[in-house]
Design an enzyme around this catalytic site. Structure first.
Site, PDB file in Angstrom:
ATOM      1  N   THR A   1       0.825  -1.206   0.000  1.00  0.00           N
ATOM      2  CA  THR A   1       0.000   0.000   0.000  1.00  0.00           C
ATOM      3  C   THR A   1       0.858   1.254   0.000  1.00  0.00           C
ATOM      4  O   THR A   1       0.663   2.166  -0.811  1.00  0.00           O
ATOM      5  CB  THR A   1      -0.925  -0.002   1.226  1.00  0.00           C
ATOM      6  OG1 THR A   1      -1.734  -1.183   1.197  1.00  0.00           O
ATOM      7  CG2 THR A   1      -1.833   1.216   1.213  1.00  0.00           C
TER       8      THR A   1
ATOM      9  N   TYR B   1     -11.960  -6.687  -6.062  1.00  0.00           N
ATOM     10  CA  TYR B   1     -13.011  -5.965  -6.787  1.00  0.00           C
ATOM     11  C   TYR B   1     -14.401  -6.488  -6.423  1.00  0.00           C
ATOM     12  O   TYR B   1     -15.282  -5.724  -6.040  1.00  0.00           O
ATOM     13  CB  TYR B   1     -12.793  -6.064  -8.300  1.00  0.00           C
ATOM     14  CG  TYR B   1     -13.839  -5.308  -9.085  1.00  0.00           C
ATOM     15  CD1 TYR B   1     -13.775  -3.919  -9.200  1.00  0.00           C
ATOM     16  CD2 TYR B   1     -14.911  -5.977  -9.675  1.00  0.00           C
ATOM     17  CE1 TYR B   1     -14.759  -3.224  -9.891  1.00  0.00           C
ATOM     18  CE2 TYR B   1     -15.886  -5.284 -10.364  1.00  0.00           C
ATOM     19  CZ  TYR B   1     -15.808  -3.912 -10.473  1.00  0.00           C
ATOM     20  OH  TYR B   1     -16.774  -3.224 -11.141  1.00  0.00           O
TER      21      TYR B   1
ATOM     22  N   TYR C   1      -2.204 -10.700   2.981  1.00  0.00           N
ATOM     23  CA  TYR C   1      -2.255  -9.274   3.324  1.00  0.00           C
ATOM     24  C   TYR C   1      -3.689  -8.908   3.681  1.00  0.00           C
ATOM     25  O   TYR C   1      -4.558  -8.805   2.814  1.00  0.00           O
ATOM     26  CB  TYR C   1      -1.744  -8.449   2.142  1.00  0.00           C
ATOM     27  CG  TYR C   1      -1.571  -6.972   2.412  1.00  0.00           C
ATOM     28  CD1 TYR C   1      -1.761  -6.416   3.672  1.00  0.00           C
ATOM     29  CD2 TYR C   1      -1.202  -6.110   1.378  1.00  0.00           C
ATOM     30  CE1 TYR C   1      -1.602  -5.068   3.907  1.00  0.00           C
ATOM     31  CE2 TYR C   1      -1.036  -4.747   1.589  1.00  0.00           C
ATOM     32  CZ  TYR C   1      -1.233  -4.233   2.848  1.00  0.00           C
ATOM     33  OH  TYR C   1      -1.081  -2.883   3.066  1.00  0.00           O
TER      34      TYR C   1
ATOM     35  N   LYS D   1       0.227 -10.258   7.054  1.00  0.00           N
ATOM     36  CA  LYS D   1       0.327  -8.869   7.511  1.00  0.00           C
ATOM     37  C   LYS D   1      -1.077  -8.388   7.837  1.00  0.00           C
ATOM     38  O   LYS D   1      -1.955  -8.413   6.976  1.00  0.00           O
ATOM     39  CB  LYS D   1       0.947  -7.969   6.439  1.00  0.00           C
ATOM     40  CG  LYS D   1       0.977  -6.497   6.871  1.00  0.00           C
ATOM     41  CD  LYS D   1       1.450  -5.558   5.769  1.00  0.00           C
ATOM     42  CE  LYS D   1       1.408  -4.112   6.273  1.00  0.00           C
ATOM     43  NZ  LYS D   1       1.786  -3.142   5.224  1.00  0.00           N
TER      44      LYS D   1
END
Length: 313
Positions: free
Chosen positions: A51, A114, A144, A174
């Site tokens: 990110t 999405y 993630y 994470k």
């Protein structure tokens, strides 16, 4: 007592911020320079294209070229956990296989983000396809979890199913949810699974519960302070770890008082005396000058903060 990570990564990991040139293209020279500096400044490893790296704004070909630049400039694959999560299986396979071919020890994978509310079974099939097609025996996959951005997360059931099916590959997660109760539940359910909180505010608490370290945006500017916490904990220096964590949490509170990516880039731009560093790709906006100066003033005044960019890289 410190616990050992079950996978190839542990400690302080930076999701490497990406510098762009006047045309909005990744500046490869600055990117490599910053990556090397991060390792010198205290990071154990690097997680480019997450990110903070603006990974989802960077093209597949660009990401592959950037990773090749890191490796060709001497950064060992064992220190690299590139982001390879994509919405299309074929794209995720391409990036994951590329990382494996370059000798990366692991990859960090977002879920396909999405379509909303996919079933755990559907998410399992997605990851199973990618792992079976791309991940060789030496590559570890880290999940993630950032549901506030992706709207798709990893349930305990899904983690367990992936671990059961791919115990040698799915090594950790994470957690950037900011929800300690979720992190604690993962640590309790999977003691041999490497959890990395996405904020250093949870570093010491996580380590005490068995976390492997942290993958944090602000490692781009403050990895050395994170290492103080990690190293003190590993050396059973309880007082030192608590003291260092208190300062670290206060620092993080200042940084995350503003949009995190723009503020990280503004701080780097200031200490590198390079205005282009402050500019993210659309649709993100750069931090305005007055706000950036206010943040920098607070960090310098309250934390005696500076980035030692004189380190030889």
């Amino acid at each position: 007592m410190a616990s050992e990570a079950s996978g190839p990564f542990a400690g302080v990991i930076a999701p490497v911020a990406t510098p762009f040139d006047e045309n909005g293209e990744p500046d490869l020279e600055k990117f490599v320079e910053h990556a090397k500096w991060l390792l010198e400044d205290g990071c154990h490893a690097l997680a480019p294209f997450g990110t903070t790296s603006e990974g989802n704004s960077i093209g597949i070909d660009e990401r592959m070229e950037m990773l090749e630049e890191l490796v060709s400039n001497g950064i060992a694959g064992e220190k690299l956990m590139p982001g390879t999560g994509m919405c299309a299986i074929s794209d995720a396979v391409m990036l994951t296989q590329h990382a494996a071919d370059l000798g990366c020890a692991g990859v960090l994978m977002l879920p396909p983000f999405y379509y909303k509310n996919p079933s755990d079974d559907a998410l399992f099939r997605f990851f199973a396809n990618v792992i079976e097609e791309a991940a060789d025996g030496d590559l570890s996959v880290y999940l993630y979890h950032i549901p506030q951005m992706s709207s798709v997360g990893f349930s305990l059931d899904l983690i367990g199913k992936l671990r059961d099916e791919f115990p040698e590959t799915v090594a950790g997660l994470k957690d950037s949810s900011g929800d300690w109760s979720n992190m604690e539940a993962i640590l309790e359910a999977f003691p041999d699974f490497d959890l990395f909180p996405g904020s250093e505010g949870f570093l010491l608490k996580g380590l005490r519960q068995g976390a492997a370290g942290t993958i944090s945006a602000s490692a781009n500017i403050n990895a050395r302070a994170m290492r103080q916490v990690y190293d003190a904990f590993m050396n059973d220096d309880v007082a030192g770890a608590e003291r260092a964590q208190a300062g670290l949490s206060e620092f993080r509170a200042v940084v995350q008082s503003q949009p995190l990516i723009p503020v990280i880039k503004a701080v780097i731009a200031h200490f590198r005396d390079d205005p282009l560093w402050a500019v993210p790709l659309p649709p993100l906006d750069a931090l305005d000058r007055a706000t950036a100066e206010q943040v920098l003033t607070t960090l310098k005044r309250d934390h005696d903060f500076k980035m030692n960019i004189a380190i030889d890289v």
